[in-house]
Design a protein around this motif. Sequence first.
Motif, PDB file in Angstrom:
ATOM      1  N   ALA A 114      19.428  11.434 -39.602  1.00 15.62           N
ATOM      2  CA  ALA A 114      19.143  11.705 -38.195  1.00 15.62           C
ATOM      3  C   ALA A 114      19.100  13.212 -37.952  1.00 15.62           C
ATOM      4  O   ALA A 114      19.476  14.008 -38.805  1.00 15.62           O
ATOM      5  N   GLY A 115      18.635  13.564 -36.766  1.00 16.77           N
ATOM      6  CA  GLY A 115      18.573  14.969 -36.394  1.00 16.77           C
ATOM      7  C   GLY A 115      17.314  15.656 -36.878  1.00 16.77           C
ATOM      8  O   GLY A 115      17.255  16.877 -36.927  1.00 16.77           O
ATOM      9  N   GLN A 116      16.301  14.866 -37.219  1.00 15.44           N
ATOM     10  CA  GLN A 116      15.062  15.476 -37.693  1.00 15.44           C
ATOM     11  C   GLN A 116      13.846  14.668 -37.257  1.00 15.44           C
ATOM     12  O   GLN A 116      13.971  13.556 -36.758  1.00 15.44           O
ATOM     13  N   ASP A 117      12.687  15.260 -37.492  1.00 19.02           N
ATOM     14  CA  ASP A 117      11.418  14.608 -37.187  1.00 19.02           C
ATOM     15  C   ASP A 117      11.046  13.707 -38.362  1.00 19.02           C
ATOM     16  O   ASP A 117      10.847  14.172 -39.476  1.00 19.02           O
ATOM     17  N   LEU A 118      10.981  12.416 -38.105  1.00 18.56           N
ATOM     18  CA  LEU A 118      10.688  11.444 -39.160  1.00 18.56           C
ATOM     19  C   LEU A 118       9.214  11.016 -39.190  1.00 18.56           C
ATOM     20  O   LEU A 118       8.864  10.089 -39.909  1.00 18.56           O
ATOM     21  N   THR A 119       8.365  11.701 -38.464  1.00 19.96           N
ATOM     22  CA  THR A 119       6.944  11.344 -38.408  1.00 19.96           C
ATOM     23  C   THR A 119       6.322  11.182 -39.792  1.00 19.96           C
ATOM     24  O   THR A 119       5.717  10.145 -40.073  1.00 19.96           O
ATOM     25  N   PRO A 120       6.466  12.162 -40.683  1.00 17.13           N
ATOM     26  CA  PRO A 120       5.804  12.013 -41.989  1.00 17.13           C
ATOM     27  C   PRO A 120       6.407  10.911 -42.866  1.00 17.13           C
ATOM     28  O   PRO A 120       5.756  10.418 -43.780  1.00 17.13           O
ATOM     29  N   GLU A 121       7.628  10.511 -42.563  1.00 19.11           N
ATOM     30  CA  GLU A 121       8.297   9.516 -43.391  1.00 19.11           C
ATOM     31  C   GLU A 121       7.961   8.082 -43.022  1.00 19.11           C
ATOM     32  O   GLU A 121       8.244   7.159 -43.781  1.00 19.11           O
ATOM     33  N   LEU A 122       7.347   7.870 -41.870  1.00 21.55           N
ATOM     34  CA  LEU A 122       7.056   6.500 -41.435  1.00 21.55           C
ATOM     35  C   LEU A 122       6.068   5.790 -42.354  1.00 21.55           C
ATOM     36  O   LEU A 122       6.126   4.573 -42.486  1.00 21.55           O
ATOM     37  N   VAL A 123       5.222   6.524 -43.022  1.00 20.92           N
ATOM     38  CA  VAL A 123       4.241   5.882 -43.909  1.00 20.92           C
ATOM     39  C   VAL A 123       4.913   5.085 -45.027  1.00 20.92           C
ATOM     40  O   VAL A 123       4.351   4.119 -45.528  1.00 20.92           O
ATOM     41  N   ASP A 124       6.124   5.459 -45.404  1.00 22.60           N
ATOM     42  CA  ASP A 124       6.854   4.761 -46.455  1.00 22.60           C
ATOM     43  C   ASP A 124       7.801   3.684 -45.913  1.00 22.60           C
ATOM     44  O   ASP A 124       8.451   2.991 -46.693  1.00 22.60           O
TER      45      ASP A 124
ATOM     46  N   ALA B 160      18.589  18.888 -34.624  1.00 20.88           N
ATOM     47  CA  ALA B 160      19.379  18.829 -35.853  1.00 20.88           C
ATOM     48  C   ALA B 160      20.871  18.625 -35.575  1.00 20.88           C
ATOM     49  O   ALA B 160      21.577  18.015 -36.384  1.00 20.88           O
ATOM     50  N   LEU B 161      21.355  19.077 -34.435  1.00 25.52           N
ATOM     51  CA  LEU B 161      22.770  18.889 -34.085  1.00 25.52           C
ATOM     52  C   LEU B 161      23.091  17.452 -33.704  1.00 25.52           C
ATOM     53  O   LEU B 161      24.251  17.043 -33.741  1.00 25.52           O
ATOM     54  N   ARG B 162      22.082  16.680 -33.347  1.00 22.96           N
ATOM     55  CA  ARG B 162      22.289  15.271 -32.949  1.00 22.96           C
ATOM     56  C   ARG B 162      22.131  14.380 -34.171  1.00 22.96           C
ATOM     57  O   ARG B 162      21.344  13.458 -34.207  1.00 22.96           O
ATOM     58  N   ASN B 163      22.917  14.660 -35.189  1.00 22.85           N
ATOM     59  CA  ASN B 163      22.802  13.964 -36.475  1.00 22.85           C
ATOM     60  C   ASN B 163      23.934  12.966 -36.714  1.00 22.85           C
ATOM     61  O   ASN B 163      24.052  12.419 -37.793  1.00 22.85           O
TER      62      ASN B 163
ATOM     63  N   TRP C 168      20.034  11.195 -32.860  1.00 27.97           N
ATOM     64  CA  TRP C 168      18.664  11.271 -32.378  1.00 27.97           C
ATOM     65  C   TRP C 168      17.710  11.469 -33.538  1.00 27.97           C
ATOM     66  O   TRP C 168      18.049  12.096 -34.546  1.00 27.97           O
ATOM     67  N   ILE C 169      16.511  10.955 -33.357  1.00 24.72           N
ATOM     68  CA  ILE C 169      15.426  11.191 -34.311  1.00 24.72           C
ATOM     69  C   ILE C 169      14.154  11.470 -33.508  1.00 24.72           C
ATOM     70  O   ILE C 169      14.063  11.091 -32.341  1.00 24.72           O
ATOM     71  N   ALA C 170      13.201  12.118 -34.137  1.00 26.36           N
ATOM     72  CA  ALA C 170      11.924  12.383 -33.466  1.00 26.36           C
ATOM     73  C   ALA C 170      10.808  11.676 -34.217  1.00 26.36           C
ATOM     74  O   ALA C 170      10.860  11.511 -35.433  1.00 26.36           O
ATOM     75  N   TYR C 171       9.812  11.255 -33.434  1.00 28.98           N
ATOM     76  CA  TYR C 171       8.607  10.653 -34.000  1.00 28.98           C
ATOM     77  C   TYR C 171       7.442  11.017 -33.089  1.00 28.98           C
ATOM     78  O   TYR C 171       7.500  10.770 -31.881  1.00 28.98           O
ATOM     79  N   LEU C 172       6.417  11.615 -33.658  1.00 31.45           N
ATOM     80  CA  LEU C 172       5.222  12.039 -32.923  1.00 31.45           C
ATOM     81  C   LEU C 172       5.573  12.874 -31.689  1.00 31.45           C
ATOM     82  O   LEU C 172       4.989  12.700 -30.617  1.00 31.45           O
ATOM     83  N   GLY C 173       6.546  13.756 -31.822  1.00 30.94           N
ATOM     84  CA  GLY C 173       6.908  14.678 -30.750  1.00 30.94           C
ATOM     85  C   GLY C 173       7.855  14.133 -29.702  1.00 30.94           C
ATOM     86  O   GLY C 173       8.268  14.856 -28.805  1.00 30.94           O
ATOM     87  N   ILE C 174       8.222  12.869 -29.793  1.00 30.21           N
ATOM     88  CA  ILE C 174       9.163  12.262 -28.848  1.00 30.21           C
ATOM     89  C   ILE C 174      10.502  12.079 -29.562  1.00 30.21           C
ATOM     90  O   ILE C 174      10.555  11.640 -30.714  1.00 30.21           O
ATOM     91  N   ILE C 175      11.582  12.394 -28.864  1.00 30.85           N
ATOM     92  CA  ILE C 175      12.923  12.247 -29.422  1.00 30.85           C
ATOM     93  C   ILE C 175      13.533  10.956 -28.881  1.00 30.85           C
ATOM     94  O   ILE C 175      13.520  10.708 -27.673  1.00 30.85           O
ATOM     95  N   TYR C 176      14.071  10.171 -29.800  1.00 31.34           N
ATOM     96  CA  TYR C 176      14.666   8.873 -29.465  1.00 31.34           C
ATOM     97  C   TYR C 176      16.157   8.886 -29.768  1.00 31.34           C
ATOM     98  O   TYR C 176      16.600   9.463 -30.762  1.00 31.34           O
ATOM     99  N   ASP C 177      16.924   8.207 -28.915  1.00 32.71           N
ATOM    100  CA  ASP C 177      18.360   8.067 -29.124  1.00 32.71           C
ATOM    101  C   ASP C 177      18.609   6.759 -29.871  1.00 32.71           C
ATOM    102  O   ASP C 177      18.378   5.675 -29.337  1.00 32.71           O
TER     103      ASP C 177
END
Length: 78
Positions: free
Chosen positions: A50-60, A13-16, A24-33
């Motif tokens: 940014a600074g969060q897990d975007l896994t559930p949002e990818l469907v949209d 969350a601090l890498r926003n 940074w963002i996360a997807y499926l447990g991996i954090i990407y810069d």
Amino acid sequence: MTDLPEYTRSQLALRNGQDKPQIWIAYLGIIYDVTESRLWRNGKHYEHWAGQDLTPELVDAPHTETVFEKFKKVGVLK
């Protein structure tokens, strides 16, 4: 198994792009810069922050998960 460092949701969350310069963002447990992406300036990408897990949002999203292939993996979400 991966040898990437682990980060908590609080650390992610601090890498926003606001609290720290990294974006940074996360997807499926991996954090990407995504700091260098012009689409993530100031830590915002359309309605996503940014600074969060975007896994559930990818469907949209108008793209698939292959979009993450162009970004550096920096960690694993704990």
